[in-house]
Design a protein around this motif. Structure first.
Motif, PDB file in Angstrom:
ATOM      1  N   VAL A  31      15.830 -40.218 -19.571  1.00  0.00           N
ATOM      2  CA  VAL A  31      15.790 -39.975 -18.187  1.00  0.00           C
ATOM      3  C   VAL A  31      14.965 -41.039 -17.207  1.00  0.00           C
ATOM      4  CG1 VAL A  31      14.548 -38.040 -16.870  1.00  0.00           C
ATOM      5  CG2 VAL A  31      15.286 -37.623 -19.146  1.00  0.00           C
ATOM      6  N   VAL A  32      15.646 -41.211 -16.223  1.00  0.00           N
ATOM      7  CA  VAL A  32      15.019 -42.044 -15.156  1.00  0.00           C
ATOM      8  C   VAL A  32      13.676 -41.428 -14.659  1.00  0.00           C
ATOM      9  CG1 VAL A  32      15.181 -43.420 -13.046  1.00  0.00           C
ATOM     10  CG2 VAL A  32      17.341 -43.029 -14.514  1.00  0.00           C
ATOM     11  N   ASP A  33      12.730 -42.311 -14.676  1.00  0.00           N
ATOM     12  CA  ASP A  33      11.237 -41.817 -14.273  1.00  0.00           C
ATOM     13  C   ASP A  33      10.662 -42.829 -13.476  1.00  0.00           C
ATOM     14  OD1 ASP A  33       8.745 -40.509 -13.982  1.00  0.00           O
ATOM     15  OD2 ASP A  33       8.421 -40.546 -16.097  1.00  0.00           O
ATOM     16  N   GLY A  34      10.778 -42.521 -12.084  1.00  0.00           N
ATOM     17  CA  GLY A  34      10.476 -43.621 -11.141  1.00  0.00           C
ATOM     18  C   GLY A  34      11.186 -45.102 -11.190  1.00  0.00           C
ATOM     19  N   SER A  35      10.380 -46.079 -11.825  1.00  0.00           N
ATOM     20  CA  SER A  35      10.887 -47.296 -11.871  1.00  0.00           C
ATOM     21  C   SER A  35      11.182 -47.641 -13.255  1.00  0.00           C
ATOM     22  CB  SER A  35      10.008 -48.396 -11.453  1.00  0.00           C
ATOM     23  OG  SER A  35       8.841 -48.607 -11.848  1.00  0.00           O
ATOM     24  N   GLY A  36      10.796 -46.599 -14.333  1.00  0.00           N
ATOM     25  CA  GLY A  36      11.117 -46.609 -15.657  1.00  0.00           C
ATOM     26  C   GLY A  36      11.941 -45.712 -16.600  1.00  0.00           C
ATOM     27  N   LEU A  37      12.017 -45.733 -17.647  1.00  0.00           N
ATOM     28  CA  LEU A  37      12.486 -44.692 -18.349  1.00  0.00           C
ATOM     29  C   LEU A  37      12.039 -44.017 -19.272  1.00  0.00           C
ATOM     30  CD1 LEU A  37      15.670 -47.018 -19.630  1.00  0.00           C
ATOM     31  CD2 LEU A  37      15.623 -45.523 -17.610  1.00  0.00           C
ATOM     32  N   ARG A  38      12.348 -42.748 -19.400  1.00  0.00           N
ATOM     33  CA  ARG A  38      11.439 -41.894 -20.284  1.00  0.00           C
ATOM     34  C   ARG A  38      12.278 -41.272 -21.485  1.00  0.00           C
ATOM     35  NH1 ARG A  38       9.774 -37.976 -16.902  1.00  0.00           N
ATOM     36  NH2 ARG A  38      11.294 -36.589 -17.209  1.00  0.00           N
ATOM     37  N   ILE A  39      12.107 -41.358 -22.574  1.00  0.00           N
ATOM     38  CA  ILE A  39      12.589 -40.903 -23.789  1.00  0.00           C
ATOM     39  C   ILE A  39      12.204 -39.433 -24.280  1.00  0.00           C
ATOM     40  CG2 ILE A  39      13.358 -41.407 -26.189  1.00  0.00           C
ATOM     41  CD1 ILE A  39      13.136 -44.286 -25.583  1.00  0.00           C
ATOM     42  N   GLU A  40      13.040 -38.420 -24.156  1.00  0.00           N
ATOM     43  CA  GLU A  40      12.728 -37.086 -24.503  1.00  0.00           C
ATOM     44  C   GLU A  40      13.393 -36.601 -25.962  1.00  0.00           C
ATOM     45  OE1 GLU A  40      13.384 -34.569 -20.998  1.00  0.00           O
ATOM     46  OE2 GLU A  40      11.774 -35.343 -20.082  1.00  0.00           O
ATOM     47  N   ILE A  41      12.683 -35.902 -26.545  1.00  0.00           N
ATOM     48  CA  ILE A  41      13.599 -35.314 -27.793  1.00  0.00           C
ATOM     49  C   ILE A  41      13.989 -33.938 -27.372  1.00  0.00           C
ATOM     50  CG2 ILE A  41      13.137 -34.532 -30.157  1.00  0.00           C
ATOM     51  CD1 ILE A  41      10.662 -36.363 -30.324  1.00  0.00           C
ATOM     52  N   PRO A  42      15.354 -33.951 -27.607  1.00  0.00           N
ATOM     53  CA  PRO A  42      15.976 -32.560 -26.910  1.00  0.00           C
ATOM     54  C   PRO A  42      15.384 -31.346 -27.639  1.00  0.00           C
ATOM     55  CG  PRO A  42      17.748 -34.206 -27.554  1.00  0.00           C
ATOM     56  CD  PRO A  42      16.133 -34.757 -27.970  1.00  0.00           C
ATOM     57  N   ALA A  43      15.166 -30.087 -26.896  1.00  0.00           N
ATOM     58  CA  ALA A  43      14.566 -28.951 -27.651  1.00  0.00           C
ATOM     59  C   ALA A  43      15.598 -28.433 -28.633  1.00  0.00           C
ATOM     60  CB  ALA A  43      14.487 -27.890 -26.492  1.00  0.00           C
ATOM     61  N   THR A  44      15.127 -27.811 -29.652  1.00  0.00           N
ATOM     62  CA  THR A  44      16.009 -27.483 -30.763  1.00  0.00           C
ATOM     63  C   THR A  44      15.972 -25.893 -30.776  1.00  0.00           C
ATOM     64  OG1 THR A  44      14.274 -27.310 -32.327  1.00  0.00           O
ATOM     65  CG2 THR A  44      15.575 -29.333 -32.209  1.00  0.00           C
ATOM     66  N   ASP A  45      16.493 -25.205 -31.591  1.00  0.00           N
ATOM     67  CA  ASP A  45      16.529 -23.752 -31.729  1.00  0.00           C
ATOM     68  C   ASP A  45      15.147 -23.140 -32.288  1.00  0.00           C
ATOM     69  OD1 ASP A  45      19.165 -23.604 -31.093  1.00  0.00           O
ATOM     70  OD2 ASP A  45      20.009 -23.623 -33.060  1.00  0.00           O
ATOM     71  N   ALA A  46      14.391 -24.384 -32.606  1.00  0.00           N
ATOM     72  CA  ALA A  46      12.903 -23.963 -33.209  1.00  0.00           C
ATOM     73  C   ALA A  46      11.856 -23.657 -32.161  1.00  0.00           C
ATOM     74  CB  ALA A  46      12.459 -25.171 -33.931  1.00  0.00           C
ATOM     75  N   VAL A  47      12.683 -23.786 -30.809  1.00  0.00           N
ATOM     76  CA  VAL A  47      11.717 -23.403 -29.722  1.00  0.00           C
ATOM     77  C   VAL A  47      11.808 -22.025 -29.413  1.00  0.00           C
ATOM     78  CG1 VAL A  47      11.167 -23.772 -27.031  1.00  0.00           C
ATOM     79  CG2 VAL A  47      11.821 -25.777 -28.710  1.00  0.00           C
ATOM     80  N   GLU A  48      10.392 -21.027 -29.513  1.00  0.00           N
ATOM     81  CA  GLU A  48      10.442 -19.776 -29.175  1.00  0.00           C
ATOM     82  C   GLU A  48       9.236 -19.408 -28.353  1.00  0.00           C
ATOM     83  OE1 GLU A  48       8.591 -17.709 -32.926  1.00  0.00           O
ATOM     84  OE2 GLU A  48      10.356 -19.153 -33.505  1.00  0.00           O
ATOM     85  N   THR A  49       9.519 -18.150 -27.828  1.00  0.00           N
ATOM     86  CA  THR A  49       8.164 -17.690 -27.148  1.00  0.00           C
ATOM     87  C   THR A  49       7.472 -16.626 -27.801  1.00  0.00           C
ATOM     88  OG1 THR A  49       9.725 -17.953 -24.887  1.00  0.00           O
ATOM     89  CG2 THR A  49       7.861 -16.571 -24.653  1.00  0.00           C
ATOM     90  N   ARG A  50       6.071 -16.951 -27.703  1.00  0.00           N
ATOM     91  CA  ARG A  50       5.368 -16.124 -28.231  1.00  0.00           C
ATOM     92  C   ARG A  50       4.060 -15.803 -27.339  1.00  0.00           C
ATOM     93  NH1 ARG A  50       4.244 -19.091 -34.000  1.00  0.00           N
ATOM     94  NH2 ARG A  50       6.423 -19.198 -34.718  1.00  0.00           N
ATOM     95  N   ASP A  51       3.924 -14.633 -27.053  1.00  0.00           N
ATOM     96  CA  ASP A  51       2.768 -14.090 -26.057  1.00  0.00           C
ATOM     97  C   ASP A  51       2.905 -14.775 -24.991  1.00  0.00           C
ATOM     98  OD1 ASP A  51       1.666 -12.316 -27.901  1.00  0.00           O
ATOM     99  OD2 ASP A  51       0.572 -13.869 -28.869  1.00  0.00           O
TER     100      ASP A  51
END
Length: 77
Positions: A31-51
């Motif tokens: 992802v372009v972040d200002g004048s730099g690049l940011r590397i992100e790990i895509p969310a997986t199915d392991a993400v869930e909502t608790r409380d």
């Protein structure tokens, strides 16, 4: 941490940084972040909502007090 990019546009992410964030071979988001690049790990199915909180299943290296301290110090530099 200084690294290089080859003629094909490939950048080597040093092993110590990959281990620090649990980065493994596979898809990543850049992802372009200002004048730099940011590397992100895509969310997986392991993400869930608790409380009402997003929770990611623990499958990476354990979080230690020293690791947290090192991350905080890196942000201050």
């Amino acid at each position: 941490m200084l690294t290089t990019m080859d003629k094909a546009g490939r950048v080597v992410i040093p092993a110590s940084l990959r281990a620090r964030i649990g980065l493994v071979p596979g898809p990543i988001d850049v992802v372009v972040d200002g004048s730099g690049l940011r590397i992100e790990i895509p969310a997986t199915d392991a993400v869930e909502t608790r409380d009402g909180f997003l929770v990611i299943a623990a499958d990476g290296p354990p979080v230690t007090a020293d690791g947290i301290r090192e991350l905080r110090l890196a942000d201050q530099r």
